[in-house]
Design a protein around this motif. Structure first.
Motif, PDB file in Angstrom:
ATOM      1  N   SER A  72       0.828  -1.213   0.000  1.00  0.00           N
ATOM      2  CA  SER A  72       0.000   0.000   0.000  1.00  0.00           C
ATOM      3  C   SER A  72       0.858   1.257   0.000  1.00  0.00           C
ATOM      4  O   SER A  72       0.603   2.203  -0.766  1.00  0.00           O
ATOM      5  N   ILE A  73       1.872   1.269   0.852  1.00  0.00           N
ATOM      6  CA  ILE A  73       2.771   2.433   0.901  1.00  0.00           C
ATOM      7  C   ILE A  73       3.516   2.586  -0.411  1.00  0.00           C
ATOM      8  O   ILE A  73       3.657   3.702  -0.950  1.00  0.00           O
ATOM      9  N   ALA A  74       3.978   1.475  -0.981  1.00  0.00           N
ATOM     10  CA  ALA A  74       4.704   1.532  -2.259  1.00  0.00           C
ATOM     11  C   ALA A  74       3.826   2.095  -3.356  1.00  0.00           C
ATOM     12  O   ALA A  74       4.276   2.939  -4.160  1.00  0.00           O
ATOM     13  N   LEU A  75       2.578   1.653  -3.435  1.00  0.00           N
ATOM     14  CA  LEU A  75       1.655   2.158  -4.454  1.00  0.00           C
ATOM     15  C   LEU A  75       1.381   3.653  -4.265  1.00  0.00           C
ATOM     16  O   LEU A  75       1.348   4.422  -5.234  1.00  0.00           O
ATOM     17  N   GLY A 162      15.012  -9.232 -11.865  1.00  0.00           N
ATOM     18  CA  GLY A 162      15.688  -7.944 -11.756  1.00  0.00           C
ATOM     19  C   GLY A 162      15.449  -7.012 -12.929  1.00  0.00           C
ATOM     20  O   GLY A 162      15.683  -5.809 -12.819  1.00  0.00           O
ATOM     21  N   ILE A 163      14.971  -7.575 -14.055  1.00  0.00           N
ATOM     22  CA  ILE A 163      14.759  -6.751 -15.244  1.00  0.00           C
ATOM     23  C   ILE A 163      13.367  -6.956 -15.823  1.00  0.00           C
ATOM     24  O   ILE A 163      12.556  -6.029 -15.862  1.00  0.00           O
ATOM     25  N   VAL A 164      13.054  -8.167 -16.265  1.00  0.00           N
ATOM     26  CA  VAL A 164      11.795  -8.394 -16.975  1.00  0.00           C
ATOM     27  C   VAL A 164      10.588  -8.137 -16.075  1.00  0.00           C
ATOM     28  O   VAL A 164       9.627  -7.472 -16.483  1.00  0.00           O
ATOM     29  N   ALA A 165      10.616  -8.638 -14.842  1.00  0.00           N
ATOM     30  CA  ALA A 165       9.463  -8.472 -13.948  1.00  0.00           C
ATOM     31  C   ALA A 165       9.226  -7.014 -13.553  1.00  0.00           C
ATOM     32  O   ALA A 165       8.093  -6.527 -13.674  1.00  0.00           O
ATOM     33  N   PRO A 166      10.232  -6.279 -13.064  1.00  0.00           N
ATOM     34  CA  PRO A 166       9.949  -4.879 -12.729  1.00  0.00           C
ATOM     35  C   PRO A 166       9.486  -4.065 -13.923  1.00  0.00           C
ATOM     36  O   PRO A 166       8.614  -3.199 -13.802  1.00  0.00           O
ATOM     37  N   VAL A 167      10.047  -4.353 -15.105  1.00  0.00           N
ATOM     38  CA  VAL A 167       9.633  -3.632 -16.314  1.00  0.00           C
ATOM     39  C   VAL A 167       8.205  -4.004 -16.712  1.00  0.00           C
ATOM     40  O   VAL A 167       7.429  -3.153 -17.161  1.00  0.00           O
ATOM     41  N   PHE A 168       7.846  -5.259 -16.546  1.00  0.00           N
ATOM     42  CA  PHE A 168       6.478  -5.706 -16.834  1.00  0.00           C
ATOM     43  C   PHE A 168       5.475  -4.928 -15.992  1.00  0.00           C
ATOM     44  O   PHE A 168       4.456  -4.441 -16.500  1.00  0.00           O
ATOM     45  N   TRP A 169       5.748  -4.806 -14.691  1.00  0.00           N
ATOM     46  CA  TRP A 169       4.821  -4.092 -13.821  1.00  0.00           C
ATOM     47  C   TRP A 169       4.881  -2.590 -14.033  1.00  0.00           C
ATOM     48  O   TRP A 169       3.876  -1.883 -13.820  1.00  0.00           O
ATOM     49  N   ILE A 179       7.404   0.149  -8.151  1.00  0.00           N
ATOM     50  CA  ILE A 179       7.829   0.263  -6.751  1.00  0.00           C
ATOM     51  C   ILE A 179       7.181  -0.832  -5.909  1.00  0.00           C
ATOM     52  O   ILE A 179       7.826  -1.422  -5.027  1.00  0.00           O
ATOM     53  N   ALA A 180       5.907  -1.134  -6.178  1.00  0.00           N
ATOM     54  CA  ALA A 180       5.239  -2.203  -5.443  1.00  0.00           C
ATOM     55  C   ALA A 180       5.919  -3.545  -5.717  1.00  0.00           C
ATOM     56  O   ALA A 180       6.117  -4.349  -4.793  1.00  0.00           O
ATOM     57  N   TYR A 181       6.285  -3.789  -6.971  1.00  0.00           N
ATOM     58  CA  TYR A 181       6.977  -5.041  -7.284  1.00  0.00           C
ATOM     59  C   TYR A 181       8.298  -5.136  -6.525  1.00  0.00           C
ATOM     60  O   TYR A 181       8.621  -6.192  -5.958  1.00  0.00           O
ATOM     61  N   LYS A 182       9.077  -4.059  -6.526  1.00  0.00           N
ATOM     62  CA  LYS A 182      10.368  -4.089  -5.824  1.00  0.00           C
ATOM     63  C   LYS A 182      10.173  -4.307  -4.336  1.00  0.00           C
ATOM     64  O   LYS A 182      10.986  -4.981  -3.683  1.00  0.00           O
ATOM     65  N   ALA A 206       6.461 -14.556   0.366  1.00  0.00           N
ATOM     66  CA  ALA A 206       6.956 -15.558  -0.583  1.00  0.00           C
ATOM     67  C   ALA A 206       5.899 -15.923  -1.613  1.00  0.00           C
ATOM     68  O   ALA A 206       6.179 -16.030  -2.809  1.00  0.00           O
ATOM     69  N   ARG A 207       4.651 -16.120  -1.161  1.00  0.00           N
ATOM     70  CA  ARG A 207       3.587 -16.506  -2.099  1.00  0.00           C
ATOM     71  C   ARG A 207       3.252 -15.365  -3.055  1.00  0.00           C
ATOM     72  O   ARG A 207       3.000 -15.591  -4.237  1.00  0.00           O
ATOM     73  N   LEU A 208       3.238 -14.127  -2.554  1.00  0.00           N
ATOM     74  CA  LEU A 208       2.930 -12.995  -3.424  1.00  0.00           C
ATOM     75  C   LEU A 208       4.047 -12.779  -4.440  1.00  0.00           C
ATOM     76  O   LEU A 208       3.789 -12.450  -5.609  1.00  0.00           O
ATOM     77  N   ASP A 209       5.288 -12.989  -4.022  1.00  0.00           N
ATOM     78  CA  ASP A 209       6.412 -12.875  -4.958  1.00  0.00           C
ATOM     79  C   ASP A 209       6.294 -13.921  -6.065  1.00  0.00           C
ATOM     80  O   ASP A 209       6.537 -13.620  -7.242  1.00  0.00           O
ATOM     81  N   ASP A 210       5.908 -15.143  -5.701  1.00  0.00           N
ATOM     82  CA  ASP A 210       5.685 -16.167  -6.721  1.00  0.00           C
ATOM     83  C   ASP A 210       4.617 -15.709  -7.711  1.00  0.00           C
ATOM     84  O   ASP A 210       4.758 -15.894  -8.929  1.00  0.00           O
ATOM     85  N   LEU A 211       3.546 -15.114  -7.203  1.00  0.00           N
ATOM     86  CA  LEU A 211       2.429 -14.705  -8.049  1.00  0.00           C
ATOM     87  C   LEU A 211       2.813 -13.600  -9.021  1.00  0.00           C
ATOM     88  O   LEU A 211       2.520 -13.690 -10.226  1.00  0.00           O
ATOM     89  N   VAL A 212       3.472 -12.554  -8.525  1.00  0.00           N
ATOM     90  CA  VAL A 212       3.778 -11.417  -9.400  1.00  0.00           C
ATOM     91  C   VAL A 212       4.885 -11.739 -10.401  1.00  0.00           C
ATOM     92  O   VAL A 212       5.103 -10.984 -11.352  1.00  0.00           O
TER      93      VAL A 212
END
Length: 322
Positions: A72-75, A162-169, A179-182, A206-212
């Motif tokens: 929430s804070i990140a968003l 480190g690259i594809v996922a943060p860029v995707f979000w 920022i929320a992904y990081k 851990a589960r949310l990281d797997d999901l995103v």
């Protein structure tokens, strides 16, 4: 926020800035990196909400609350920065610069390249020290093949998260999404462990990281496969190996880019290895491949660089078409 051309051009600008500038050491010697701020926040919450005297269920609920507060804070921070900079080309440039600080293209290349250079300059002892900076396994138990395998696996896995996922979000939700992904990824690295202290409290992280990372990990594998011809690898074979072997990995996501990379290089990856917390006896990815060699690190970096270039081109084409 729907994907539109402005968000996609922001992605392209951020990737190009990161490729050129990377992580400026002079800046981080004077000010904390944004991920350090995130980590400090996670540590503050963990110290107050992960009580050993609480029941397992209470600690799991506290972990869920921690993730909700963190995301929430990140968003909110991302939305505030985006609104502040919105509506002007200079604001877009500043936003792209901020985004580039949370993408690890150049820094990942540099860290892995140091392992290859260490082999040439100081042999196995130097390579062990260099690889210890990027992996969690016990470097003293690694031979030449073990160090090479660790560096290449780190290249593939971190290409995804480190690259594809943060860029995707970033493309999907703008700076708030990045920022929320990081924040989620950092929480997973700090508290998402199966140790007595974190197995319950870190469950949600851990589960949310797997999901995103579900979609980005698979995109990463495809990009690696399409980069395979740069070292005379086969796109089709890499894709087939990825579809066959990715689910053999203990992670639901890491196996996708790692199996594609293994096939592109013609080597076996994953398999048995020793971490600080114990041994991991896992099957090999691309088990018919040969044993990794130090020069395969250089070849993996070529695949990685081309995959990064393909990603930039794809986002630029999407931005132009939209």
């Amino acid at each position: 926020m729907l994907v539109h051309s402005d968000a996609l051009w922001l992605v392209v600008a951020a990737l190009l800035l990161d490729a050129v500038i990377g992580d400026p050491d002079w800046l981080w010697r004077r000010a904390p990196h944004p991920v350090v701020w995130i980590g400090n926040g996670i540590g503050w919450l963990e110290q107050r909400l992960n009580r050993e005297t609480w029941s397992k269920q209470a600690r799991k609920l506290a972990g869920v609350l921690t993730v909700i507060v963190l995301v929430s804070i990140a968003l909110l921070v991302g939305a505030f920065i985006s609104d502040l900079l919105h509506g002007h080309w200079l604001g877009l440039l500043v936003e792209a610069l901020i985004a580039s600080l949370l993408i690890a293209q150049r820094s990942l290349y540099q860290h892995v390249a140091r392992v290859h250079h260490a082999f040439a300059e100081g042999g196995l002892p130097a390579a062990r020290k260099a690889v210890a900076m990027i992996v969690g396994r016990d470097p003293e138990r690694l031979d030449d093949a073990g160090v090479a395998r660790a560096a290449i696996e780190s290249t593939a896995e971190n290409f995804s998260d480190g690259i594809v996922a943060p860029v995707f979000w970033l493309a999907l939700l703008g700076l708030p999404g990045l920022i929320a992904y990081k924040a989620i990824n950092t929480a997973d690295s700090m508290i998402g462990h199966r140790t007595d202290r974190y197995v319950d409290f870190g469950w949600a992280a851990a589960r949310l990281d797997d999901l995103v990372n579900l979609v980005p990990a698979r995109l990463s594998g495809v990009l690696v496969a399409f980069a395979a011809p740069v070292i005379r690898g086969s796109i089709v074979t890499s894709l087939k190996t990825m579809l066959r072997d990715a689910r053999k990995h203990r992670s639901p996501n890491a196996g996708w880019p790692e199996s594609a990379m293994a096939s592109a290089l013609g080597i076996a990856l994953s398999g048995p290895r020793v971490y600080a917390e114990g041994a991991a006896n896992e099957p090999y990815l691309n088990a018919d491949g040969r044993v990794a060699e130090p020069d395969d690190i250089r070849r993996a970096l070529r695949v990685y660089a081309v995959a990064c270039g393909l990603e930039i081109v794809i986002y630029a084409l999407l931005a132009w078409l939209l």
